[in-house]
Structure formats: C-alpha cells, structure tokens
Design an enzyme around this catalytic site. Sequence first.
Site, PDB file in Angstrom:
ATOM      1  N   HIS A  98       0.835  -1.206   0.000  1.00 46.26           N
ATOM      2  CA  HIS A  98       0.000   0.000   0.000  1.00 46.26           C
ATOM      3  C   HIS A  98       0.871   1.257   0.000  1.00 46.26           C
ATOM      4  O   HIS A  98       0.602   2.214  -0.732  1.00 46.26           O
ATOM      5  CB  HIS A  98      -0.913   0.007   1.222  1.00 46.26           C
ATOM      6  N   ASP A 333      21.482  -6.389 -18.623  1.00 45.46           N
ATOM      7  CA  ASP A 333      22.583  -7.195 -18.091  1.00 45.46           C
ATOM      8  C   ASP A 333      23.777  -7.126 -19.037  1.00 45.46           C
ATOM      9  O   ASP A 333      23.594  -7.194 -20.262  1.00 45.46           O
ATOM     10  CB  ASP A 333      22.150  -8.661 -17.978  1.00 45.46           C
ATOM     11  N   ASN A 341      35.082 -10.799 -15.778  1.00 45.58           N
ATOM     12  CA  ASN A 341      35.685 -10.353 -14.524  1.00 45.58           C
ATOM     13  C   ASN A 341      36.701 -11.369 -14.011  1.00 45.58           C
ATOM     14  O   ASN A 341      37.801 -11.014 -13.584  1.00 45.58           O
ATOM     15  CB  ASN A 341      34.583 -10.147 -13.481  1.00 45.58           C
ATOM     16  N   ASP A 350      35.515  -3.109 -13.908  1.00 46.11           N
ATOM     17  CA  ASP A 350      35.081  -1.752 -13.550  1.00 46.11           C
ATOM     18  C   ASP A 350      35.075  -0.837 -14.770  1.00 46.11           C
ATOM     19  O   ASP A 350      34.162  -0.013 -14.945  1.00 46.11           O
ATOM     20  CB  ASP A 350      36.003  -1.167 -12.478  1.00 46.11           C
ATOM     21  N   ASP A 376      26.224  -6.212 -12.296  1.00 45.05           N
ATOM     22  CA  ASP A 376      26.265  -5.829 -13.717  1.00 45.05           C
ATOM     23  C   ASP A 376      24.865  -5.619 -14.275  1.00 45.05           C
ATOM     24  O   ASP A 376      24.653  -5.704 -15.479  1.00 45.05           O
ATOM     25  CB  ASP A 376      26.989  -6.906 -14.528  1.00 45.05           C
TER      26      ASP A 376
END
Length: 460
Positions: A98, A333, A341, A350, A376
């Site tokens: 609510h 994404d 990475n 980064d 990501d």
Amino acid sequence: MEMYFKRMKDEWTGLVEQADPLIRAKAAEIAVAHAHYLSIEFYRIVRIDPHAEEFLSNEQVERQLKSAMERWIINVLSAQVDDVERLIQIQHTVAEVHARIGIPVEIVEMGFRVLKKILYPVIFSSDYSAAEKLQVYHFSINSIDIAMEVMTRAFTFSDSSASKEDENYRIFSLLENAEEEKERQIASILSWEIDIIYKILLDSDLGSSLPLSQADFGLWFNHKGRHYFSGIAEVGHISRLIQDFDGIFNQTMRNTRNLNNRSLRVKFLLQIRNTVSQIITLLRELFEEVSRHEVGMDVLTKLLNRRFLPTIFKREIAHANRTGTPLSVLIIDVDKFKEINDTWGHNTGDEILRKVSQAFYDNVHSSDYVFRYGGDEFIIVLTEASENETLRTAERIRSRVEKTKLKAANGEDIALSLSIGAAMFNGHPDYERLIQIADEALYIAKRRGRNRVELWKASL
C-alpha cells in the site's frame, strides 16, 4: 516496531485462545462460504469513492485484489494460534505494498469499515442461534480490528520511511552535479529556440517542431525540475511561461500562413526570445546555490543507485496515470560479465561498467532515469516513450555497446554485449510488477542467445 508486533501477536493469540472453538469454527465457516461475495461487494462499494477508484481502475489489479481479499478474509477469520505470527507478517507485507503504491491510509481505513459493514448481514442471516451469531460477529470484528491496527501501524511506518526517502531524493537531486545540469538544460532550451527560429527564417516546414512542454527541456522540467525545486516560487513562474507559450505556439501552428506577415512573424519570434530568456534567468536563480553531493549515487558508474527507485517509480507512475502518457522500463545485463571479470580482473570489469554506463547516458533523454541495480545489472526508466521509442532506445544502447572497443592488459580484444528486457507500464500501480515483467523479458533475451532486446508481452 518489533516490540509493537510482539505485543499485537500476544493480543491476537489471546483472542483466539479465549474464543470458544465452536465459535471460531463457525466464523471460519462463514469466511469460507462467503469470502467470494464479500470480496466482490467490498470492491463494488470501495470503488464508488473517486479517490479509491484511481488505484483500482486497472482490470488486472482488480482481478488480483479480489482473489487476494478472499484469501485475506479466510485467513483472518479462520486463524488458529499457530497462524498468528504468519498473519501479522501478512499485514506487514500488505501495508508495504500500500505504501509503495501510494494508497492513502484513509482509504485503507475506509476499506476496513466497509468490510465490517457488509459482514454483519452475512453473519446474522445464518442459521446459527442468536447467541452464536453475536459471538461469531464479535470474534470476527475483533480479529479484523487487530489485523487493521497491525496493517495501519506498519503502513504508517513504511509511508513515513518513503516520505523521508522522497525528501532525501529531492535534496540529492538538487545537489547532484548541479552546475553541469544547469548548463545542459540551458543548452537544451536554446537548441529548441534556434531550431524554430531557423525554420521560420528559412521558410521551412514547422510541422516537426514541438511545443516547449514536449521538447527535451519541457520533459526534463515536468519530470525532474518541478520535483527538484518543489515549493520554490520560480517553479510556478516557469510552468506558467511554458503553458502560456504552448498556447501561442499551438495557435500559430494552426495557421502558419500568418508567419508570411512580417509583423506577425516578428511578434512570434520576439515571444519565443522573451519566453526563453525569462526561463533561463529563472533557471539560473534556481541552480544558483546548488553544489555537488553524491549521496544516493553509485560511486563507480556515477549512476543513481537503487535507493531512490521507489521514490521515482511512485512519482512517474502517478504522472503516467494522471496524464495518460507512456512509461517504460529497461532491465539490462552485461553478457558474461562474471566470466570477463574472472578472466581479466576487477579493474577491467570496472572499466566495462563505466563504459556501459556512459552508453546509457548518451542514448537517453534528460527526463529519463538510469540506475545501477546491482552488480552488472541496470535499470532505465523511460518517461513518455512509446513502445517503438522504447525499443529504438534499447537497440541504440545495445548496438553502441556491441561496437565499443576494449582491450585487456595483454592487448587482447574483449567483446562486449548486452541483453535487454523491456516492459511498458500497463496501469498496475505497483512498480515491482513492472520490474518483474521487464526481468522476464530479460530472461527471454538471455535464453534466445544474449546480445538482443526483448519486449515483454503477455504471450511470452
């Protein structure tokens, strides 16, 4: 709040324990037999109130709420001792929804009053004895009152927190990179002015020109500027200037032949110049004492973080419902980001996130919002973008990132791509539903091979 909920749990448990098991069974019997009727009647009466109607006009919402109301009635009136803790959590969850949607507490309270009113004749038309009817009614009303109190208290807490975040966002928005924003908006309105003036002086077709309220500056002002500077007199002045000039612009567009008359043409050009000049002066005054502040901003990407997502969605959904303008969401994404990475290291990861974030900013309007949603994953809220415009924006972003060149430390090229899920606002007041369906579209994009855009459809 924790102590309060513990106290209410004890009170609700006491109510259930002290009630005659036969009376509890009859209350549950009433609930199961009549929950469907009570739900339909409840929403029929509540929707008479025009303030409540604006939250219940969506067909999907109404259908979902009716079934949810049936379950709520059965759960509350059939409560056993072991159910109480779960029921308190349910009231808390409902209150959060609510507050998220922005339903005023007075509408919630009216709803409980309506429910108790329509429950009375249902109980007293049963074939129970007079004494049983009275006891069933008292047990039912007390159960509803406890549920109502828990829900209202949780709602007030959630709504208060949301109000604080609204104000925090307003302050953050004022302070966040103000000098750059000021110059960007001044450049935007000047660009709009120059475009129209050139077309008039070169006798070009004005058909593609937009009124000020629909130009980039006008969209920014209506979706962001008005909120950033709410309560400051200059905001009202700018609003009136835009509104007044739009009237002049639309009147001119209805009969562009008047521009062949030199005096009328000069008059129109002066009206444009005066309007823009006044707005720029007022804008400078609004931004004058504002300096940079980064609370609420993702440090790495300089995008908004998810802290202000509820505030922005609540305001934009209210705007879309009020004006009938479109609203859409992109969930994005970075494809195989974890693999990149792990392979090339966090510094490379980064750098990818920074480049991707720049691609977002370069391909959206200043009235849109870009968030780092986590890791990501990103969310873009597109204001007043049709379905086609939403898909074009998503495709521009996808294509831009696909063409981005990035080299690893050893000189090897790193291929970048995005999967994007898009969804159009369909009237459902809970923004989490909009995020959910965009996320479903994102899942489809990944399943179909990544590096693509998918728009959510009910048939997906």
